[in-house]
Design a protein around this motif. Structure first.
Motif, PDB file in Angstrom:
ATOM      1  N   HIS A  74       0.818  -1.220   0.000  1.00  0.00           N
ATOM      2  CA  HIS A  74       0.000   0.000   0.000  1.00  0.00           C
ATOM      3  C   HIS A  74       0.852   1.271   0.000  1.00  0.00           C
ATOM      4  CE1 HIS A  74       0.507   0.213   4.481  1.00  0.00           C
ATOM      5  NE2 HIS A  74       0.386   1.500   4.252  1.00  0.00           N
ATOM      6  N   THR A  75       2.099   1.194   0.430  1.00  0.00           N
ATOM      7  CA  THR A  75       2.931   2.408   0.468  1.00  0.00           C
ATOM      8  C   THR A  75       3.650   2.657  -0.860  1.00  0.00           C
ATOM      9  OG1 THR A  75       3.299   2.065   2.829  1.00  0.00           O
ATOM     10  CG2 THR A  75       4.788   3.602   1.724  1.00  0.00           C
ATOM     11  N   THR A  76       4.203   1.592  -1.436  1.00  0.00           N
ATOM     12  CA  THR A  76       5.027   1.751  -2.644  1.00  0.00           C
ATOM     13  C   THR A  76       4.258   1.445  -3.926  1.00  0.00           C
ATOM     14  OG1 THR A  76       5.722  -0.557  -2.498  1.00  0.00           O
ATOM     15  CG2 THR A  76       7.126   1.093  -1.417  1.00  0.00           C
TER      16      THR A  76
ATOM     17  N   PHE B 235      -9.815  12.480   5.325  1.00  0.00           N
ATOM     18  CA  PHE B 235      -9.061  13.128   6.402  1.00  0.00           C
ATOM     19  C   PHE B 235      -7.682  13.591   5.937  1.00  0.00           C
ATOM     20  CE2 PHE B 235     -11.690  10.129   9.052  1.00  0.00           C
ATOM     21  CZ  PHE B 235     -12.445  11.104   9.691  1.00  0.00           C
ATOM     22  N   ARG B 236      -7.217  13.022   4.816  1.00  0.00           N
ATOM     23  CA  ARG B 236      -5.885  13.346   4.313  1.00  0.00           C
ATOM     24  C   ARG B 236      -5.811  14.786   3.837  1.00  0.00           C
ATOM     25  NH1 ARG B 236      -1.881   9.896   5.464  1.00  0.00           N
ATOM     26  NH2 ARG B 236      -1.633   8.149   4.061  1.00  0.00           N
ATOM     27  N   THR B 237      -4.697  15.448   4.133  1.00  0.00           N
ATOM     28  CA  THR B 237      -4.544  16.798   3.602  1.00  0.00           C
ATOM     29  C   THR B 237      -3.537  16.852   2.449  1.00  0.00           C
ATOM     30  OG1 THR B 237      -3.054  17.204   5.430  1.00  0.00           O
ATOM     31  CG2 THR B 237      -5.308  18.048   5.639  1.00  0.00           C
TER      32      THR B 237
ATOM     33  N   GLN C  56      14.447  12.642  -0.484  1.00  0.00           N
ATOM     34  CA  GLN C  56      14.318  11.331   0.179  1.00  0.00           C
ATOM     35  C   GLN C  56      14.671  10.211  -0.795  1.00  0.00           C
ATOM     36  OE1 GLN C  56      10.946  10.799   2.904  1.00  0.00           O
ATOM     37  NE2 GLN C  56      10.329  12.868   2.329  1.00  0.00           N
ATOM     38  N   GLU C  57      15.072   9.104  -0.199  1.00  0.00           N
ATOM     39  CA  GLU C  57      15.478   7.965  -1.016  1.00  0.00           C
ATOM     40  C   GLU C  57      14.237   7.281  -1.605  1.00  0.00           C
ATOM     41  OE1 GLU C  57      18.589   4.263  -0.628  1.00  0.00           O
ATOM     42  OE2 GLU C  57      17.782   5.159   1.188  1.00  0.00           O
ATOM     43  N   ILE C  58      14.317   6.973  -2.893  1.00  0.00           N
ATOM     44  CA  ILE C  58      13.177   6.342  -3.567  1.00  0.00           C
ATOM     45  C   ILE C  58      13.371   4.832  -3.595  1.00  0.00           C
ATOM     46  CG2 ILE C  58      11.769   6.281  -5.665  1.00  0.00           C
ATOM     47  CD1 ILE C  58      11.877   9.076  -4.597  1.00  0.00           C
ATOM     48  N   ASP C  59      12.355   4.121  -3.164  1.00  0.00           N
ATOM     49  CA  ASP C  59      12.374   2.667  -3.220  1.00  0.00           C
ATOM     50  C   ASP C  59      12.216   2.234  -4.683  1.00  0.00           C
ATOM     51  OD1 ASP C  59      11.757   0.227  -1.090  1.00  0.00           O
ATOM     52  OD2 ASP C  59      10.926  -0.125  -3.088  1.00  0.00           O
ATOM     53  N   MET C  60      12.936   1.171  -5.055  1.00  0.00           N
ATOM     54  CA  MET C  60      12.860   0.656  -6.426  1.00  0.00           C
ATOM     55  C   MET C  60      11.429   0.327  -6.826  1.00  0.00           C
ATOM     56  SD  MET C  60      15.310   0.247  -8.531  1.00  0.00           S
ATOM     57  CE  MET C  60      14.930  -1.252  -9.479  1.00  0.00           C
ATOM     58  N   THR C  61      10.686  -0.224  -5.863  1.00  0.00           N
ATOM     59  CA  THR C  61       9.315  -0.637  -6.180  1.00  0.00           C
ATOM     60  C   THR C  61       8.452   0.581  -6.515  1.00  0.00           C
ATOM     61  OG1 THR C  61       9.683  -2.301  -4.486  1.00  0.00           O
ATOM     62  CG2 THR C  61       7.505  -2.212  -5.440  1.00  0.00           C
ATOM     63  N   THR C  62       8.603   1.644  -5.733  1.00  0.00           N
ATOM     64  CA  THR C  62       7.849   2.868  -6.028  1.00  0.00           C
ATOM     65  C   THR C  62       8.239   3.395  -7.406  1.00  0.00           C
ATOM     66  OG1 THR C  62       8.231   3.402  -3.689  1.00  0.00           O
ATOM     67  CG2 THR C  62       7.099   5.058  -5.009  1.00  0.00           C
ATOM     68  N   ALA C  63       9.554   3.423  -7.661  1.00  0.00           N
ATOM     69  CA  ALA C  63      10.049   3.952  -8.935  1.00  0.00           C
ATOM     70  C   ALA C  63       9.537   3.115 -10.110  1.00  0.00           C
ATOM     71  CB  ALA C  63      11.581   3.974  -8.909  1.00  0.00           C
TER      72      ALA C  63
HETATM   73  O1  DGI Z   1       0.971   5.005   6.302  1.00  0.00           O
HETATM   74  P1  DGI Z   1       0.338   6.223   5.726  1.00  0.00           P
HETATM   75  O2  DGI Z   1       0.900   7.486   6.276  1.00  0.00           O
HETATM   76  O3  DGI Z   1      -1.139   6.205   5.799  1.00  0.00           O
HETATM   77  O4  DGI Z   1       0.631   6.229   4.155  1.00  0.00           O
HETATM   78  P2  DGI Z   1       1.733   5.389   3.345  1.00  0.00           P
HETATM   79  O5  DGI Z   1       1.853   4.042   3.869  1.00  0.00           O
HETATM   80  O6  DGI Z   1       1.379   5.514   1.905  1.00  0.00           O
HETATM   81  O7  DGI Z   1       3.047   6.163   3.614  1.00  0.00           O
HETATM   82  C1  DGI Z   1       3.131   7.416   3.033  1.00  0.00           C
HETATM   83  C2  DGI Z   1       4.529   7.905   2.999  1.00  0.00           C
HETATM   84  O8  DGI Z   1       5.390   6.977   2.373  1.00  0.00           O
HETATM   85  C3  DGI Z   1       4.559   9.179   2.194  1.00  0.00           C
HETATM   86  O9  DGI Z   1       5.147  10.195   2.992  1.00  0.00           O
HETATM   87  C4  DGI Z   1       5.413   8.841   1.018  1.00  0.00           C
HETATM   88  C5  DGI Z   1       6.234   7.714   1.522  1.00  0.00           C
HETATM   89  N1  DGI Z   1       6.795   6.879   0.464  1.00  0.00           N
HETATM   90  C6  DGI Z   1       6.157   6.175  -0.497  1.00  0.00           C
HETATM   91  N2  DGI Z   1       7.042   5.600  -1.320  1.00  0.00           N
HETATM   92  C7  DGI Z   1       8.284   5.943  -0.855  1.00  0.00           C
HETATM   93  C8  DGI Z   1       8.120   6.754   0.262  1.00  0.00           C
HETATM   94  N3  DGI Z   1       9.142   7.266   0.968  1.00  0.00           N
HETATM   95  C9  DGI Z   1      10.385   6.995   0.533  1.00  0.00           C
HETATM   96  N4  DGI Z   1      11.413   7.497   1.203  1.00  0.00           N
HETATM   97  N5  DGI Z   1      10.612   6.220  -0.555  1.00  0.00           N
HETATM   98  C10 DGI Z   1       9.618   5.680  -1.283  1.00  0.00           C
HETATM   99  O10 DGI Z   1       9.870   4.997  -2.283  1.00  0.00           O
END
Ligand code: DGI
Ligand code: FE
Ligand code: FE
Length: 396
Positions: free
Chosen positions: A314-316, A337-339, A377-384
């Protein structure tokens, strides 16, 4: 005087380990009977996967049929509100002045016996019998026993010799929830096993139970966020032609591991053999999805792999996301609720999400990567990689 043992517990479910303890106490102390007494659950304790009092009482009655010297007492269940052991014994003594009670507890309960309500009164009213385990806990139990004896020289405290029972109620519940009941059949009285199957107990984790558990374990704000994600993800699921159920469950659980510090996340992942990449080691918070999926499986008995991967990613995000992964990812970003202070056109993305999920995922990723880049900030490969997949598609 009649010698009667009392074995209390939530009995969720009662199993052969409880009965073995009751039998051993009976033999070793010459008790005439043991009364099995299901207890209420304190409100602050987890009620997750806790069966109704009716089911727990019925299973205890079925278990009691295995030995003519077992009786079932609904003494605690029948009373209004929660009853402390000292009160229970007080009332039992009034009702049965001719009985000497032996109160039987597990070795682990003995270790924190002093934190119980009025332990000195319990020791006046009954003989305390603690299971002295043969396992590694034996030493602890022995020490706790001698400490108690020293502190209450008048008290009667005994140990019940019994080898460690190889299973817990929690493991039994897990086996049923994960569809492998045969694994634990040998640890349950036949009638109890049949009862659980017949009534399909421990078969489905409900949203309402998970919601109550998240409300209990998460900070208030995180809990409200999780509920909002659950509902929004469910709405996206429905608008994409799916049933809302899985989205609700993935949504309510997605941040269940969020309350831990970066260091804790890394060390917990290592402890449970959840793989950790170098980027994740440096940015521990990235692991709360993966560890959350692990907890969803182990603590909340979620077996649906799609739900688990929606929590995991869910994050990446990830390349080739499933529909469920997309709706949870998006709901996490867009819930009301998110801003998102760094996303100026947030409401525009919210509008688009109701028409085109993929496009909204693309815009969410684009904004996140821009913000991460700008703030160094460092980018995770999966996000990229996920973004790359969408970028190719939308930036032709
Ligand atoms: O847990 P939440 O706050 O609800 O949301 P989330 O799990 O999506 O986390 C959000 C944060 O994660 C947001 O500040 C962006 C960050 N994020 C997402 N992908 C990456 C990342 N941060 C870094 N450093 N690298 C990533 O690839
Ligand atoms: Fe999260
Ligand atoms: Fe979240």
């Amino acid at each position: 005087m009649k010698k009667i043992g009392i074995l209390g517990g939530t009995f969720n479910p009662i199993h052969n380990g409880h009965l073995a303890l009751a039998s051993a106490a009976m033999e070793q102390y010459g008790l005439e009977e043991v009364w099995l007494m299901p207890s209420k659950l304190p409100p602050h304790k987890s009620h997750f996967a806790m069966l109704s009092e009716e089911h727990r009482l019925t299973m205890t009655q079925l278990a009691a049929k295995t030995n003519e010297k077992f009786r079932v007492s609904d003494f605690e269940l029948a009373r209004e509100g929660l009853t402390y052991t000292s009160d229970t014994l007080e009332l039992l003594k009034e009702e049965y002045p001719e009985i000497h009670f032996y109160f039987i507890i597990g070795g682990d309960s003995l270790v924190n016996f002093l934190s119980w309500w009025r332990p000195e009164r319990i020791l006046e009213l009954a003989t305390l019998l603690a299971a002295g385990r043969t396992g590694y806990e034996a030493e602890q139990v022995e020490k706790a026993t001698s400490d108690l004896r020293e502190r209450f020289p008048e008290a009667e405290i005994g140990t019940v010799e019994l080898s460690d029972y190889p299973i817990s109620s929690n493991e039994i519940r897990e086996a049923f929830f994960t569809g492998e009941p045969e694994r634990v059949k040998q640890f349950l009285p036949d009638r109890v096993y049949a009862y659980i199957q017949e009534h399909r107990l421990f078969s489905k984790v409900t949203f309402s139970e998970l919601d109550a558990e998240m409300q209990r374990v998460l900070p208030r704000k995180r809990y409200l966020h999780s509920v909002a994600v659950a509902h929004l993800a469910a709405a996206y699921a429905v608008s994409s032609g799916y049933a809302p159920e899985r989205a609700l469950i993935a949504g309510i659980l997605h941040d269940c591991a969020k309350a831990y510090s970066d260091e804790q996340l890394v060390s917990d992942c290592e402890k449970y053999s959840v793989p950790v990449t170098e980027v994740e080691r440096r940015n521990g918070f990235l692991l709360h999805g993966k560890l959350g999926a692990y907890y969803a499986r182990k603590r909340y008995f979620i077996t649906d792999e799609e739900i688990l991967s929606a929590i995991s990613y869910h994050t990446t995000g990830r390349p080739g996301m499933t529909d469920l992964e997309k709706v949870v990812f998006l709901a996490d970003y867009l819930e009301p609720f998110r801003t998102q202070p760094t996303t100026p056109d947030l409401n525009e993305i919210r509008r688009i999400a109701f028409q085109d999920i993929d496009k909204a995922v693309y815009l969410a990723l684009k904004n996140t990567l821009r913000y991460l880049g700008e703030s160094g900030q460092e980018i995770d490969m999966t996000t990229a990689d996920t973004y790359e997949e969408y970028r190719k598609r939308y930036e032709k």
